[in-house]
Design a protein around this motif. Structure first.
Motif, PDB file in Angstrom:
ATOM      1  N   ALA A 174       2.050  -1.640   6.934  1.00 24.32           N
ATOM      2  CA  ALA A 174       2.404  -1.491   8.349  1.00 24.32           C
ATOM      3  C   ALA A 174       2.642  -0.025   8.701  1.00 24.32           C
ATOM      4  CB  ALA A 174       3.648  -2.322   8.665  1.00 24.32           C
ATOM      5  N   LEU A 175       3.319   0.710   7.832  1.00 26.27           N
ATOM      6  CA  LEU A 175       3.618   2.119   8.103  1.00 26.27           C
ATOM      7  C   LEU A 175       2.336   2.951   8.141  1.00 26.27           C
ATOM      8  CD1 LEU A 175       6.761   2.563   5.816  1.00 26.27           C
ATOM      9  CD2 LEU A 175       6.713   2.134   8.272  1.00 26.27           C
ATOM     10  N   VAL A 176       1.423   2.685   7.223  1.00 21.69           N
ATOM     11  CA  VAL A 176       0.155   3.429   7.208  1.00 21.69           C
ATOM     12  C   VAL A 176      -0.651   3.132   8.464  1.00 21.69           C
ATOM     13  CG1 VAL A 176      -2.060   3.680   6.016  1.00 21.69           C
ATOM     14  CG2 VAL A 176       0.078   3.657   4.695  1.00 21.69           C
ATOM     15  N   ARG A 177      -0.701   1.868   8.883  1.00 16.15           N
ATOM     16  CA  ARG A 177      -1.434   1.517  10.106  1.00 16.15           C
ATOM     17  C   ARG A 177      -0.868   2.268  11.309  1.00 16.15           C
ATOM     18  NH1 ARG A 177      -1.359  -3.786   7.932  1.00 16.15           N
ATOM     19  NH2 ARG A 177       0.459  -4.312   9.204  1.00 16.15           N
ATOM     20  N   LEU A 178       0.450   2.302  11.431  1.00 19.85           N
ATOM     21  CA  LEU A 178       1.078   3.003  12.557  1.00 19.85           C
ATOM     22  C   LEU A 178       0.734   4.482  12.549  1.00 19.85           C
ATOM     23  CD1 LEU A 178       4.631   1.359  12.551  1.00 19.85           C
ATOM     24  CD2 LEU A 178       2.987   1.287  14.440  1.00 19.85           C
ATOM     25  N   VAL A 218      -0.984  10.142   5.739  1.00 19.65           N
ATOM     26  CA  VAL A 218       0.211   9.653   5.045  1.00 19.65           C
ATOM     27  C   VAL A 218       0.162  10.077   3.582  1.00 19.65           C
ATOM     28  CG1 VAL A 218       1.586   7.619   4.419  1.00 19.65           C
ATOM     29  CG2 VAL A 218       0.300   7.652   6.576  1.00 19.65           C
ATOM     30  N   LEU A 219       1.228  10.693   3.130  1.00 19.01           N
ATOM     31  CA  LEU A 219       1.425  11.004   1.708  1.00 19.01           C
ATOM     32  C   LEU A 219       2.596  10.178   1.210  1.00 19.01           C
ATOM     33  CD1 LEU A 219       1.329  14.343  -0.179  1.00 19.01           C
ATOM     34  CD2 LEU A 219       3.421  12.986  -0.290  1.00 19.01           C
ATOM     35  N   VAL A 220       2.397   9.457   0.108  1.00 21.60           N
ATOM     36  CA  VAL A 220       3.462   8.638  -0.464  1.00 21.60           C
ATOM     37  C   VAL A 220       3.819   9.151  -1.852  1.00 21.60           C
ATOM     38  CG1 VAL A 220       4.161   6.325  -1.215  1.00 21.60           C
ATOM     39  CG2 VAL A 220       2.761   6.598   0.842  1.00 21.60           C
ATOM     40  N   ASP A 221       5.085   9.507  -2.021  1.00 19.80           N
ATOM     41  CA  ASP A 221       5.623   9.812  -3.346  1.00 19.80           C
ATOM     42  C   ASP A 221       5.917   8.471  -4.011  1.00 19.80           C
ATOM     43  OD1 ASP A 221       7.134  10.432  -5.567  1.00 19.80           O
ATOM     44  OD2 ASP A 221       8.528  11.753  -4.531  1.00 19.80           O
ATOM     45  N   GLU A 222       5.010   8.052  -4.877  1.00 19.69           N
ATOM     46  CA  GLU A 222       5.143   6.789  -5.593  1.00 19.69           C
ATOM     47  C   GLU A 222       5.426   7.083  -7.068  1.00 19.69           C
ATOM     48  OE1 GLU A 222       2.919   2.709  -4.647  1.00 19.69           O
ATOM     49  OE2 GLU A 222       1.727   3.950  -6.002  1.00 19.69           O
ATOM     50  N   ALA A 272      -3.220   0.530  -2.449  1.00 18.10           N
ATOM     51  CA  ALA A 272      -3.725  -0.654  -1.756  1.00 18.10           C
ATOM     52  C   ALA A 272      -3.402  -0.617  -0.269  1.00 18.10           C
ATOM     53  CB  ALA A 272      -3.139  -1.913  -2.391  1.00 18.10           C
ATOM     54  N   ALA A 273      -2.301   0.074   0.097  1.00 10.13           N
ATOM     55  CA  ALA A 273      -1.911   0.165   1.505  1.00 10.13           C
ATOM     56  C   ALA A 273      -2.763   1.163   2.277  1.00 10.13           C
ATOM     57  CB  ALA A 273      -0.437   0.555   1.615  1.00 10.13           C
ATOM     58  N   GLY A 274      -3.582   1.951   1.571  1.00 12.85           N
ATOM     59  CA  GLY A 274      -4.456   2.901   2.247  1.00 12.85           C
ATOM     60  C   GLY A 274      -3.820   4.232   2.547  1.00 12.85           C
ATOM     61  N   ALA A 275      -2.705   4.564   1.870  1.00 16.15           N
ATOM     62  CA  ALA A 275      -2.114   5.892   2.051  1.00 16.15           C
ATOM     63  C   ALA A 275      -3.138   6.940   1.645  1.00 16.15           C
ATOM     64  CB  ALA A 275      -0.849   6.024   1.214  1.00 16.15           C
ATOM     65  N   ASP A 276      -3.130   8.071   2.315  1.00 14.26           N
ATOM     66  CA  ASP A 276      -4.173   9.066   2.091  1.00 14.26           C
ATOM     67  C   ASP A 276      -4.020   9.755   0.745  1.00 14.26           C
ATOM     68  OD1 ASP A 276      -5.650   9.022   4.769  1.00 14.26           O
ATOM     69  OD2 ASP A 276      -3.546   9.129   5.331  1.00 14.26           O
ATOM     70  N   LEU A 277      -2.813  10.149   0.389  1.00 14.05           N
ATOM     71  CA  LEU A 277      -2.542  10.708  -0.924  1.00 14.05           C
ATOM     72  C   LEU A 277      -1.358   9.979  -1.533  1.00 14.05           C
ATOM     73  CD1 LEU A 277      -2.971  14.576  -0.435  1.00 14.05           C
ATOM     74  CD2 LEU A 277      -4.621  12.930  -1.375  1.00 14.05           C
TER      75      LEU A 277
END
Length: 482
Positions: A174-178, A186-190, A208-213
């Motif tokens: 949901a956050l990536v879509r927004l 979107v960059l996610v520190d995972e 899987a959520a489609g975050a860019d990095l």
């Protein structure tokens, strides 16, 4: 792709009799010093013929990175040899133009804040939810992100942490879509979620959520050496060439082949044994939670309470009951020979991985049940209040470039900080350069210290002293960077 692992290639080289007229200086001669043999220096090389170059990979390293991308389902993946920190710095610089505004979840690791300072970015903070009854942050919600995008329509990047140090997972799809709908990458520190989504055993992650990095620390939850990590390009808004260029800035020009062999080995292990190993880990965790279901004074996050968000059950968060987190951690170490990951003011964290056995997790369950039975029937230690979001007259880079002085914390109230303050682990700043120390935060500093939580700061003065901007500096009074 070659079926020969990087480790196998290194082992073949060490037994080949080839004379190394190149770095490193030990020349793979382990008889030179005992520690070289213990540390496997016979496998320690530099970029020589047949072993590729991490910064311009074309052979075995490129094949290994392609193998990793296929495993996680990314467009492209890069090996990181200086932890997730290097990937965070490179990724932010690749995605956010210097001086631009970026949306930042306030519970990000200090490497994110270092990037804000280095790249002269203007942070606009998205506050995560609180977790009722616990003194740490919850997920970032779509509602809070929507409000942030509406307030700061000029934002050029969204930076999130999921899962958190405590294993809390935000609704990343949901956050990536927004963000993408607003043309924001979107960059996610995972860092704590390299295992997420693999083979469907644990909840899905940021790729899987489609975050860019997406940046993952393999060493945190998977069988790989400390300092090994990986960076994935998953979504459509990141330019791989720009990322590669920034990795050349933030990664060493002499990457360790031992670390890269560990990453390659971990990827191959996941390909060959990942489904069975991760499933067995999850089964052992389920057994642990069943064995601790009777806890009454101590408590486990997600143990007997329904949570309104996803979480990684591999992070065992233990409420300390009438004890402080430090007291519980010390009891487990001294009486049961268990060293937990960290202690907060009223909780502690046991971090698990596929290397944990049924025996080790059963021993933790038994120790917790025994301590729980011994504890007095007394009110639980009150959770600390959430850290306040204080006024920020300056951007971090502006504060870092002005004259500062070291003063006792009690004299710093009302002053603008010149440094970051955090508890480590997990290294999430509660105060950053440019923010004003208010009375509520100063009181929380004191309460954290009273509960034996060690606060650290960039320049090393905490918990007694803090570097703040000089009040006599004519440039210290700059308008709010909004």
């Amino acid at each position: 792709m070659t079926d020969l692992s990087l480790l196998a290639r290194l082992e073949a080289l060490s037994g080949s009799g080839e004379i190394p007229m190149h770095m490193p200086g030990h020349k793979r001669n382990t008889s030179l010093a005992g520690y070289l043999d213990v540390l496997q220096a016979a496998l320690d090389i530099t970029e020589i013929t047949g072993f590729d170059d991490l910064h311009t990979p074309e052979g075995i390293l490129q094949q290994a990175q392609d193998r990793a991308a296929a495993l996680w389902g990314a467009r492209k993946s890069w090996f990181l040899v200086n932890g997730s920190t290097g990937g965070v710095l490179a990724g932010i610089r690749a995605l956010a133009p210097a001086g631009s505004r970026v949306l930042v979840a306030r519970n990000c690791h200090r490497s994110v804040y270092n990037a804000l300072e280095l790249c002269r970015l203007r942070p606009a903070f998205v506050m995560p939810d609180t977790v009722p009854g616990w003194s740490f942050s919850g997920p970032v919600t779509p509602a809070s992100l929507s409000a942030a995008i509406a307030r700061w329509p000029d934002a050029r990047l969204l930076i999130l942490t999921s899962p958190t140090y405590e294993g809390i997972i935000s609704d990343l799809p949901a956050l990536v879509r927004l963000a993408h709908a607003a043309n924001i990458p979107v960059l996610v520190d995972e860092a704590h979620g390299a295992h997420l989504g693999l083979y469907g055993v644990f909840p899905a992650g940021a790729v899987a959520a489609g975050a860019d990095l997406v940046i993952q620390s393999l060493h945190k939850t998977l069988p790989s050496l400390t300092q090994t990590a990986i960076l994935h390009c998953a979504g459509p808004m990141a330019d791989p060439a720009a990322v590669q260029a920034q990795l050349a800035v933030f990664q060493t020009s002499s990457p360790s082949y031992l670390l890269m062999a560990s990453i390659d080995g971990c990827v191959r292990w996941l390909e060959e044994q990942g489904l069975s190993a991760l499933s067995a880990w999850q089964t052992r965790l389920e057994s642990f939670y069943r064995k601790t279901d009777s806890l009454r004074r101590l408590r486990l996050l997600g143990g007997q309470e329904r949570l309104p968000f996803l979480r990684d059950t591999g992070k065992i968060v233990i409420g300390a009951g009438p004890l402080t987190g430090r007291q519980l951690k010390d009891q487990l170490r001294k009486r049961f020979s268990m060293e937990l990951e960290m202690a907060g003011g009223d909780w502690t964290l046991a971090m698990t991985g596929p290397g944990d056995t049924e025996t080790s997790l059963a021993a933790l369950a038994q120790a917790l049940c025994r301590l729980d039975a011994e504890l007095p029937t007394a009110p639980a230690t009150a959770p600390l209040l959430p850290w306040p979001l204080t006024k920020a007259p300056l951007a971090p880079w502006q504060a870092a470039e002005r004259r500062a002085e070291l003063v006792p914390v009690e004299q710093a109230v009302g002053r603008i900080s010149a440094e970051s303050v955090w508890a480590y682990p997990p290294g999430i700043p509660v105060l950053i350069p440019g923010e004003q120390l208010d009375p509520q935060m100063a009181a929380l500093f004191a309460e954290q210290s009273r509960r034996d939580v060690t606060l650290r700061s960039t320049r090393g003065g905490m918990p007694e002293k803090l570097w703040v901007l000089c009040e006599t500096d004519p440039d210290s009074g700059i308008a709010d960077p909004e």
